[in-house]
Design an enzyme around this catalytic site. Structure first.
Site, PDB file in Angstrom:
ATOM      1  N   TRP A 360       4.354  -0.407   6.874  1.00  0.00           N
ATOM      2  CA  TRP A 360       5.271  -0.811   5.797  1.00  0.00           C
ATOM      3  C   TRP A 360       5.967   0.395   5.183  1.00  0.00           C
ATOM      4  CZ3 TRP A 360       3.307  -1.597   0.190  1.00  0.00           C
ATOM      5  CH2 TRP A 360       2.386  -0.599  -0.142  1.00  0.00           C
ATOM      6  N   ASP A 361       5.767   1.593   5.776  1.00  0.00           N
ATOM      7  CA  ASP A 361       6.302   2.814   5.181  1.00  0.00           C
ATOM      8  C   ASP A 361       7.820   2.784   5.043  1.00  0.00           C
ATOM      9  OD1 ASP A 361       3.855   5.148   5.499  1.00  0.00           O
ATOM     10  OD2 ASP A 361       3.716   3.321   6.669  1.00  0.00           O
ATOM     11  N   GLU A 499      -6.092  -1.320   0.434  1.00  0.00           N
ATOM     12  CA  GLU A 499      -6.752  -1.148   1.726  1.00  0.00           C
ATOM     13  C   GLU A 499      -8.265  -0.950   1.637  1.00  0.00           C
ATOM     14  OE1 GLU A 499      -4.758   1.979   3.901  1.00  0.00           O
ATOM     15  OE2 GLU A 499      -3.298   0.574   4.688  1.00  0.00           O
ATOM     16  N   LYS A 619      -7.951   2.842  -3.266  1.00  0.00           N
ATOM     17  CA  LYS A 619      -7.519   3.987  -2.471  1.00  0.00           C
ATOM     18  C   LYS A 619      -6.169   4.512  -2.955  1.00  0.00           C
ATOM     19  CE  LYS A 619      -6.109   5.074   2.295  1.00  0.00           C
ATOM     20  NZ  LYS A 619      -5.917   4.504   3.647  1.00  0.00           N
ATOM     21  N   GLN A 620      -5.279   3.582  -3.311  1.00  0.00           N
ATOM     22  CA  GLN A 620      -3.921   3.933  -3.706  1.00  0.00           C
ATOM     23  C   GLN A 620      -3.371   2.808  -4.575  1.00  0.00           C
ATOM     24  OE1 GLN A 620      -1.545   4.107  -0.111  1.00  0.00           O
ATOM     25  NE2 GLN A 620      -2.528   2.293   0.708  1.00  0.00           N
TER      26      GLN A 620
END
Length: 813
Positions: A360-361, A499, A619-620
């Site tokens: 998805w970057d 994630e 995580k983010q």
């Protein structure tokens, strides 16, 4: 956070040059990634040409979209993976004095070593001095380029100078087809030999050697040809065996007099248009290629044009880093990309991490490209459209409707996410449920919408774009189930951007319910799809309905779901997913004290026999990604459409809550938090922006950059300057701005390409925003601030005073 003055972490740099002094084997992989040269068609890592692949060096070459599939035995299971293929190595050029051993920095005395990456001209220069076993000293200077004008050419110039002696120097210039994919340590137990039928040869006159091979399963044919010439008389021997094509030259060196060897290489594959055979095309191209000086000149011209179209002027320490990031974005996604069927590889064309897959970057990449190289954005979205049929098939196979795009995509759009992944800390292979990140479909839809808003490309919006939006909306409407108790729709069994969390504690079923990011973006997709379908010209709407068998009654369901999706809350903050607030709190201080770096907290806990699923730990950015995608007013409107009130206090509490519970195990995390905090808590934003800038050059994630740069994070820092701090939106045919300059990044300028206007310059500084529109036959651009809209005609400039001492705002023509 890395210290930007530490020479062990940050190389010396001028505005346009990054220089690494000395040879450090432990940092060689990192430098190879950061010194990669490419042109959008292919790229080659910045490895030493005299060194073969080993534990220190990894000379990889990758062509965009060139994938191959292999099967491996893992933990008693047969696992299939598709990888971006490491193509034959065109770099090899080794040398030796007399009859001695081939010189290398790992086997011989290295008196000096300097490596300089020139961003302006797209060249890599190495200067080094060897001393052989007999005490003879040899100075070597190399200049390398991967041609930005002709995407199939690369050149390596090597200059040799004997210091204090005269005699023979053997030089071996080769093409090596005996390469494998071994660039990522945790993949090394997997099958890695993607090339087969490697054959080498030479043309009749001996001036050109060639190599051909093909991939084992995708059957992509690869052809390379190399021409090696010296500027002094030199006997040449040609050899070709064992998948190697070799030119062997014997140079006669005279003390202090340089001798130059130029190696020109052409690369073609059977994916290329307008060729009959890749080997024939490569041989023909290298034969017709001009000399080094002409190639360097045309290459510099191509780079000059790119820099002109991506103008960026940021003073201070951030400027050179942003320019390096832009350099690598342009090497991966150049105007040549517009002619290819490729997506956005998350790690660029710089290494083998993530197998070269498309995630998805692009969500962080396309918003930048839209305003500079919209034709590239269109091609990247067309990659998604070509795989729409596959996404619809995936949805049907899973019992759903619409289009279910894969979390990891490669050649044909099937789900490429691995079934197992290795925890290098514990050595265990674990189930991988990241394929449940269905929010990737919303990212595709968001990029379609943003591209069309920025470019005004209604032809794409009404055709390919409308089809993608409709099928993604159909997927979300079908996936949502109505909960009569809540009186709302729910989306169950998904994984969010975080994630870490893939399941509830001790649950045998993977997936989570009502991930807030997933549900809110799904509602956005449904709302935008409805807007678009209602606005389509009647003939086009009829064609679309017939093409995808869309029943008008479906739109009523979309409307209902778009207004009634469930968003969970706990303790007056938005919950990452239903039940998140019931998870245990982690002893963050204890884990930091015990492990130091806890970015990959998931691996630490698993190695302890625990699971991150048990804790409020991310995580983010997950929930906070909503603040990255949507400006404050739009986000409030989305929640209002869903029947929730999102005021500033609730958002601030939400930001504070997750900021304290995020390990930042992804390069995207610091970027998103810097973007969010610029508006929510400005004093803390710069620390995250600094880390985002340092992410790859300092290898913040600990060894990952050597496996490939993080393209989304690099492009995201550019977009932070372009849209994040300026508040720039391309909406309803207007450039809207709401600047929030940081004290450390308060004055800078850039140019954009907006709806047919090339080189529109914006400059922020000293409480003013200046806009200059170059002369053209286009109409005026409407520039909107919070309190007014000002039209700027082509050939005119306008300065908007953002805040005066007394709080008034004025406009200066």
């Amino acid at each position: 956070m890395p210290d930007g003055t530490d020479p062990a972490v940050f190389p010396d740099h001028a505005d346009w040059t990054w220089t690494y002094e000395g040879y450090e084997p432990a940092r060689e992989r990192l430098r190879e990634s950061l010194c990669t040269l490419g042109n959008g068609y292919f790229a080659t890592r910045g490895a030493a040409p005299e060194c073969a692949a080993d534990s220190v060096h990894y000379p990889g070459t990758y062509a965009a979209g060139c994938y191959n599939r292999l099967t491996s035995e893992v933990a008693g299971l047969r696992i299939e993976n598709e990888d971006m293929v490491n193509l034959p190595n065109w770099l090899p050029l080794r040398f030796r004095t007399g009859s001695g051993a081939w010189l290398s920095p790992d086997t011989h005395k290295l008196l000096a070593h300097r490596q300089s990456l020139d961003l302006r001209s797209g060249t890599l220069t190495r200067t080094l001095r060897y001393e052989d076993d007999d005490g003879h000293r040899l100075a070597v200077r190399q200049v390398r380029l991967v041609h930005m004008g002709d995407p199939h050419l690369a050149v390596l110039r090597t200059e040799f100078t004997a210091e204090g002696w005269s005699g023979d120097l053997d030089v071996e210039s080769a093409l090596d087809g005996a390469v494998t994919n071994r660039g990522v340590e945790r993949y090394r137990r997997l099958a890695a030999r993607h090339l087969t039928h490697a054959h080498a040869g030479a043309c009749e006159d001996g001036t050109t050697v060639w190599l051909r091979c093909r991939t084992t399963t995708s059957d992509i044919r690869v052809g390379l040809a190399a021409r090696t010439r010296a500027d002094a008389p030199a006997p040449v021997t040609v050899r070709h065996d064992d998948g190697r094509a070799v030119h062997l030259l014997r140079l006669s060196l005279t003390d202090g007099r340089p001798v130059t060897v130029d190696k020109t290489v052409a690369l073609h594959t059977s994916r290329d248009p307008a060729i009959s055979d890749p080997l024939h095309a490569a041989v023909d191209r290298v034969r017709r290629a001009p000399d080094f000086a002409a190639l360097l000149a045309s290459h510099r011209t191509a780079w000059s044009q790119l820099w002109r179209n991506a103008e960026l002027d940021v003073p201070g320490s951030a400027g050179p880093v942003l320019r390096l990031h832009l350099f690598h974005v342009l090497q991966t996604l150049s105007p040549h990309t517009a002619d290819l069927d490729v997506g956005v590889p998350a790690r660029g064309l710089h290494g083998e991490a993530y197998r070269g897959h498309v995630f998805w970057d692009e969500l962080l990449v396309l918003p930048y490209l839209n305003l500079h190289f919209p034709e590239v954005s269109r091609a990247l979205l067309t990659y998604r459209h070509r795989r729409l049929e596959r996404a619809c098939s995936a949805a049907r196979d899973a019992g759903h409707s619409g289009a279910m795009y894969p979390w990891q995509s490669g050649s044909d759009g099937r789900e490429e996410t691995q079934r197992l992944h290795l925890n290098p800390r514990s050595g265990r292979w674990l189930p991988d449920h990241s394929r449940l990140q269905h929010h990737v479909g919303s990212a595709v839809a968001y990029n379609v919408w943003q591209y069309c808003e920025a470019t005004g490309d209604t032809e794409f919006l009404h055709t390919k774009g409308a089809e993608m939006l409709a099928q993604i909306a159909r997927f979300w409407a079908g996936l949502a189930t109505y909960d009569g108790t809540l009186g709302r729709y729910r989306i169950r069994g998904v994984v969010g951007p975080d994630e870490y969390h893939e399941a509830y504690p001790a649950s045998p079923r993977p997936g989570l319910d009502d991930n807030a990011y997933t549900n809110v973006t799904a509602a956005w997709v449904l709302a935008r799809a409805l807007d678009l379908l209602r606005a389509l010209p009647v003939p086009r709407r009829r064609d679309l309905y017939e093409r995808i068998a869309l029943d008008p009654d479906e739109l009523d369901a979309w409307e209902d779901v778009s207004r009634k999706l469930h968003v969970p809350f706990h303790d007056r903050v938005i919950s990452q997913f239903q039940g998140y607030g019931e998870l245990a709190e982690l002893d963050w201080a204890g884990y930091r004290s015990r492990y130091g770096d806890i970015r990959r907290l998931d691996r630490i806990l698993e190695a302890e026999g625990d699971s991150v699923n048990n804790y409020q730990a991310s995580k983010q950015a997950d929930v906070l990604m909503l603040g990255y995608l949507f400006p404050p007013a739009e986000l409030r409107g989305l929640f209002a459409r869903l029947g929730y009130r999102l005021d500033d206090a609730t958002w601030q509490r939400t930001v504070d809550h997750y900021l304290a519970r995020t390990s930042h195990g992804s390069t995207l995390s610091s970027l998103v938090h810097g973007w969010i905090l610029a508006r929510a808590r400005r004093a803390d934003a710069w620390a995250f922006v600094q880390e985002a800038l340092a992410g790859d050059i300092a290898d913040v994630q600990g060894g990952t950059t050597g496996e490939g740069i993080h393209l989304g994070a690099m492009a995201g820092t550019l977009d932070l300057v372009q849209r994040g701090l300026t508040g720039l939106e391309t909406r309803d045919g207007t450039l809207r701005l709401d600047p929030v300059p940081l004290p450390e990044l308060s004055e800078y300028g850039f140019a954009v390409r907006y709806r047919g206007h090339w080189g529109v310059r914006l400059r922020l500084g000293a409480g003013r925003l200046s806009v200059t529109v170059p002369d053209s036959d286009r109409g005026p651009i409407d520039i909107a601030l919070a309190d007014r809209t000002v039209p700027v005609e082509p050939g005119e400039s306008c300065t908007l005073v953002l805040t005066d001492q007394d709080g008034t705002r004025t406009t200066t023509p």
